[in-house]
Design a protein around this motif. Structure first.
Motif, PDB file in Angstrom:
ATOM      1  N   VAL C 326      -9.030  10.507   4.316  1.00 29.60           N
ATOM      2  CA  VAL C 326      -8.106   9.890   5.263  1.00 29.60           C
ATOM      3  C   VAL C 326      -6.780   9.692   4.530  1.00 29.60           C
ATOM      4  N   VAL C 327      -5.713  10.226   5.125  1.00 27.28           N
ATOM      5  CA  VAL C 327      -4.391  10.153   4.510  1.00 27.28           C
ATOM      6  C   VAL C 327      -3.457   9.451   5.500  1.00 27.28           C
ATOM      7  N   ALA C 328      -2.828   8.360   5.082  1.00 22.28           N
ATOM      8  CA  ALA C 328      -1.883   7.660   5.945  1.00 22.28           C
ATOM      9  C   ALA C 328      -0.498   7.722   5.330  1.00 22.28           C
ATOM     10  N   ILE C 329       0.475   8.094   6.143  1.00 23.11           N
ATOM     11  CA  ILE C 329       1.873   8.184   5.706  1.00 23.11           C
ATOM     12  C   ILE C 329       2.673   7.172   6.501  1.00 23.11           C
ATOM     13  N   VAL C 330       3.504   6.428   5.795  1.00 23.41           N
ATOM     14  CA  VAL C 330       4.255   5.332   6.412  1.00 23.41           C
ATOM     15  C   VAL C 330       5.731   5.717   6.495  1.00 23.41           C
ATOM     16  N   ILE C 331       6.285   5.657   7.693  1.00 25.11           N
ATOM     17  CA  ILE C 331       7.688   6.040   7.904  1.00 25.11           C
ATOM     18  C   ILE C 331       8.401   4.908   8.638  1.00 25.11           C
ATOM     19  N   PRO C 332       9.407   4.322   7.997  1.00 27.74           N
ATOM     20  CA  PRO C 332      10.131   3.233   8.660  1.00 27.74           C
ATOM     21  C   PRO C 332      10.980   3.774   9.806  1.00 27.74           C
ATOM     22  N   LEU C 333      10.930   3.131  10.951  1.00 32.50           N
ATOM     23  CA  LEU C 333      11.710   3.573  12.109  1.00 32.50           C
ATOM     24  C   LEU C 333      12.925   2.666  12.332  1.00 32.50           C
ATOM     25  N   SER C 334      12.751   1.397  12.075  1.00 31.61           N
ATOM     26  CA  SER C 334      13.853   0.431  12.163  1.00 31.61           C
ATOM     27  C   SER C 334      13.401  -0.785  11.374  1.00 31.61           C
ATOM     28  N   ALA C 335      14.253  -1.789  11.270  1.00 35.13           N
ATOM     29  CA  ALA C 335      13.870  -2.966  10.497  1.00 35.13           C
ATOM     30  C   ALA C 335      12.556  -3.540  11.011  1.00 35.13           C
ATOM     31  N   ASP C 336      12.291  -3.358  12.291  1.00 37.10           N
ATOM     32  CA  ASP C 336      11.092  -3.980  12.875  1.00 37.10           C
ATOM     33  C   ASP C 336      10.105  -2.991  13.474  1.00 37.10           C
TER      34      ASP C 336
END
Lengths: 417, 417, 417
Positions: C326-336
């Protein structure tokens, strides 16, 4: 110290390289958007609608430009009026967006009541000594040029609209746009900056691969081409097309229809271009088979072979043909959203289903507008990308974009940026 | 150089002309909105709910004010508590918005567990030496005045709530609001600035043309009129109505019901006004036919003819009648969005369908609130328009708006703007 | 004068107390968000995908990171390439987000055509003298480590990725991630700051109360516990579990499977941690009953009892097990808002319904990810609250959060904040 400091708008303008698309910030920054609205949509003449939007006395049409809301209406004396849709009491909107029919302008909040010329007639509970004379609805400067309504929200409207007026009054006369009706209207929100919408409209480099419907009647080569990009066959065809222009223009003008290109695109305040263009194929109209969509021709036209009088403004494009006209008005909504409002005009007495088929009438520009919206969105997304660097305009097919960018920067500078 | 420089909030405040609506920026600027929330919703007393929102020990009600989330709850000793809904560990929300029933306050993230008085009882994995005593939920200053809960989020709450408390404790006593129940509640988001919501509530100049349901029982003239605006018949009726007030107020007060207007609207921190108003027509209640909606009267009331005790705060309006009460709480959501939460209260033992009909109970204020939302939206859109200029308040029917604007500016200045 | 002056990012960083969660502004300010994207998602190595996202030559996968759009593709020579998805003409996006198959990269706007290595092959209407050589698509620095693709958008990528590469190349070899396929993928938008997403992932203090599905196979104690918080029975179990680690690690390593924890979490540029973890219960896989979901094991694996090789990056978490990963990638979209993209990998030849059951494969992390999204949203809402004050991390179960916060602040400072 790698912290980013936003550059001033002025330095963004400075950084533009000749012959290249604009620096990213001019397409996507909020402060630039606000400056754009102020400079190009308040201090220059913009197309806001048509006399035929309000055909009868008492007809009113509200259009929203940024936070401004304008009432276009026809007074009882048949004159067009344009006033701000802001009650002089506590500022309430008087009419809703879109069309309505009114005898007076009555603010729904507290019943302040204005004559159709904007004069305050009645203001309850304000006292007998209340001076109504200084509380008329605020008027907007406007001109009807051949039935197209241009407005300027500043107190100091550019004088060089006169050239547009002089040229187009004569060219539009045979179409009698005042006596048309809006057969159809669409609002398409493009997810891109208004300048990308305008750039997209000012080149046909993208047409052949993206606009199959339009390319039946429209010749992409009309807005420039690189002969070396073309196959020998295509190059020969292009050269024949150019020769045809000389003949056609001469013949049209001999018949009393001014046709040669007139442009005022740089070193000016009011940006426009017009030319009578050849329609391909059947040669009559921008329809799926290039034949006329309406059997009742516009105005005093008796011929369907008079091509397409195109007209560009910095917030509009227009095509006037024998049987119908297409008028598109561009209204910026935010740095990344732009409204394109398109109106299809036919003779005011033309009857749908009898004189014209609505699908045939609207097919080409409905499809083209949707395709352009997709392209503008791709273009805007790319301009937001930190990897974007301004790229070179084709010196063959994108010279009008270079002129637009040059004019844009000149006008920004002229207004203090 | 035409570039715009946003003025400071202070110079916006300076630019307000007496007797006129506020400069546009005070209605629509983000920085003003943030200042407003800070000054008027943190540093002044605001109405946040009712004791009857949490009738039983363990009942909790969460209300959100800006980015704050407050838990109103009833402790096992039957006392009301108000604490911040922010876990002292890593800040997680403990309860969801709305109502719940709890025995302890358990943060769902890591099970930090608080007593109903906010004391931290249990914090796993924090070590035996962890000092729980300084990690109670942060308390909020509040007062219950006759069952209405007022809170102040600052450490330095204005002292002059005492006047409101003194006046209303006596006036609300017969209604026994603590022993009511919320029969119905609505949340309406108005698309306008909270000050436009309040201005709209503080005049009835707009009522006759916009609130047909309310005008059955409510007399628009009560909040001022220009005699010269009225027809001779209406003027005579207005004069009779004013005479009736003298009689009614005298008679009610003689019966032990304080009725005269009390107002603290300028030169004060806590803004309020109350008066016992005449109910029109059948004279009992704000319902479609002005007769009582609930046969079980509130509190110790035995009469339906005691009019409408209205109460204004700067974020609320209230109507207390013999059979029911209507309480509206105003919560700003953004510069251009405002929540109006309305609660209809009946006797806690009244049974729907038996003692009261819900449709009859709620009809008038459901309709009125929707109509007001539409008016506030029109008003806000107009205030955004560059063509907006502050307009004159009627010196007859909008004097309370002038007072509100004056108070608003005074309070902003008092807090350093 | 109570007007608020926003503090600088630098002073926010200064104000962080050791052992405590971050000051609110670091979680919710727009300027901090922009700095975060610049520092942590452009100037550090981030996980952007997998080689198996583009298994065949001509396969392309577009991932969006902030305003950047990256094309991951496999060239005809089977090599991975990563280029910016921005046409060098006027910046248009070339490919849409997601997967596609291409022979060349053709910009849909004006048909500029690039080879799969990014070289500009064809640009119509640009003239015979146009220099295409300087108009290749802009390349992105990347590394494939055991089939995981790490990219850095800066010209100066941190060198200490070498440690990650060295450790993980060996550890990932038996799983042969290059020869897996993506059996399932989800995109979950968490309503919280990306750092709260990462903090949430780096502790299991919240697991027992929130993740019933995960806790079947995952041991929350693995990431720390306070012995005094546990019941005598639980404490004994915890001690047995720790003893088991010593045995297991020794046995796995003896069999040639590196297992001991390796971490580079502070005083470094590239943030990572790996360890072979014990799987509870049936001991095979993170499934509802802890038995393998796929009968076709990964790579050269012949055993299901090799636990879970976990790997953390600052924008990813991974679990490599015998039967699946299981691979999870985290991408910020906005401050919230933060995107968590999760991919479930099985052997490339495994057949759904034959070798593996999709529901069993995905059950645990689908549930866990949804539960975490809820927790992150609660946590973010609380951090916005003016009543939030940074709280203490547990010195037993949240030491990795303290390290993350320390690393975050160090990296911000290193980049000039």
């Amino acid at each position: 110290m790698l912290q980013t400091f936003a550059s001033s708008i002025s330095s963004l303008l400075d950084s533009r390289a000749d012959g290249h698309s604009l620096p990213a910030g001019l397409y996507n920054r909020e402060d630039v958007f606000e400056a754009d609205v102020d400079v190009f949509f308040r201090k220059h003449w913009i197309c806001i609608g048509l006399e035929c939007d309000v055909p009868e006395p008492g007809d009113a049409n509200v259009i929203e430009i940024g936070n401004s809301s304008l009432i276009i209406l026809r007074d009882d004396d048949n004159q067009i009026r344009v006033v701000h849709n802001v009650c002089r009491h506590r500022g309430s909107r008087i009419l809703d967006a879109g069309s309505s029919v009114v005898s007076k302008l009555v603010c729904p909040y507290h019943q302040w009541t204005y004559e159709l010329d904007g004069e305050l007639a009645y203001a309850p509970h304000m006292g007998a000594d209340f001076d109504k004379s200084c509380k008329s609805l605020r008027p907007v400067s406007f001109k009807s040029i051949g039935g197209l309504i241009y407005a300027c929200l500043s107190d100091n409207p550019p004088a060089d609209i006169e050239h547009l007026e002089e040229v187009m009054t004569e060219r539009l006369a045979p179409y009698d746009i005042r006596n048309t009706k809006v057969a159809f209207q669409t609002d398409v929100v493009e997810h891109g900056n208004w300048k990308l919408t305008m750039e997209n409209n000012r080149e046909c480099y993208h047409c052949s691969a993206n606009h199959p419907e339009l390319c039946v009647s429209f010749v992409d080569l009309d807005f420039g081409f690189d002969p070396e990009s073309l196959s020998p066959e295509d190059r020969e065809q292009a050269e024949q097309h150019q020769a045809l222009y000389a003949d056609k223009t001469k013949s049209w003008e001999a018949d009393g229809y001014p046709s040669a290109a007139v442009e005022q695109l740089v070193d000016c305040e009011t940006n426009f271009r017009t030319q009578r263009l050849i329609i391909s194929g059947a040669g009559e109209s921008q329809t799926p088979d290039a034949t006329a969509a309406s059997s009742k021709l516009l105005g005093t036209m008796t011929r369907k072979d008079l091509g397409d009088t195109h007209l560009w403004g910095h917030n509009s494009w227009n095509h006037f043909m024998g049987d119908h006209a297409v008028v598109a008005i561009v209204i910026p909504l935010s740095a990344d959203k732009t409204l394109v409002r398109t109106k299809w005009l036919v003779h005011k007495d033309a009857v749908e289903g009898v004189d014209y088929d609505l699908e045939k009438l609207t097919n080409v520009w409905v499809a083209t507008t949707d395709q352009d919206a997709e392209l503008v969105a791709r273009s805007h997304a790319g301009a937001l990308d930190p990897a974007y660097v301004p790229g070179p305009y084709s010196r063959f097919s994108e010279t009008n974009l270079d002129k637009f960018a040059t004019w844009y920067i000149d006008r920004m500078r002229a207004h203090g940026y």
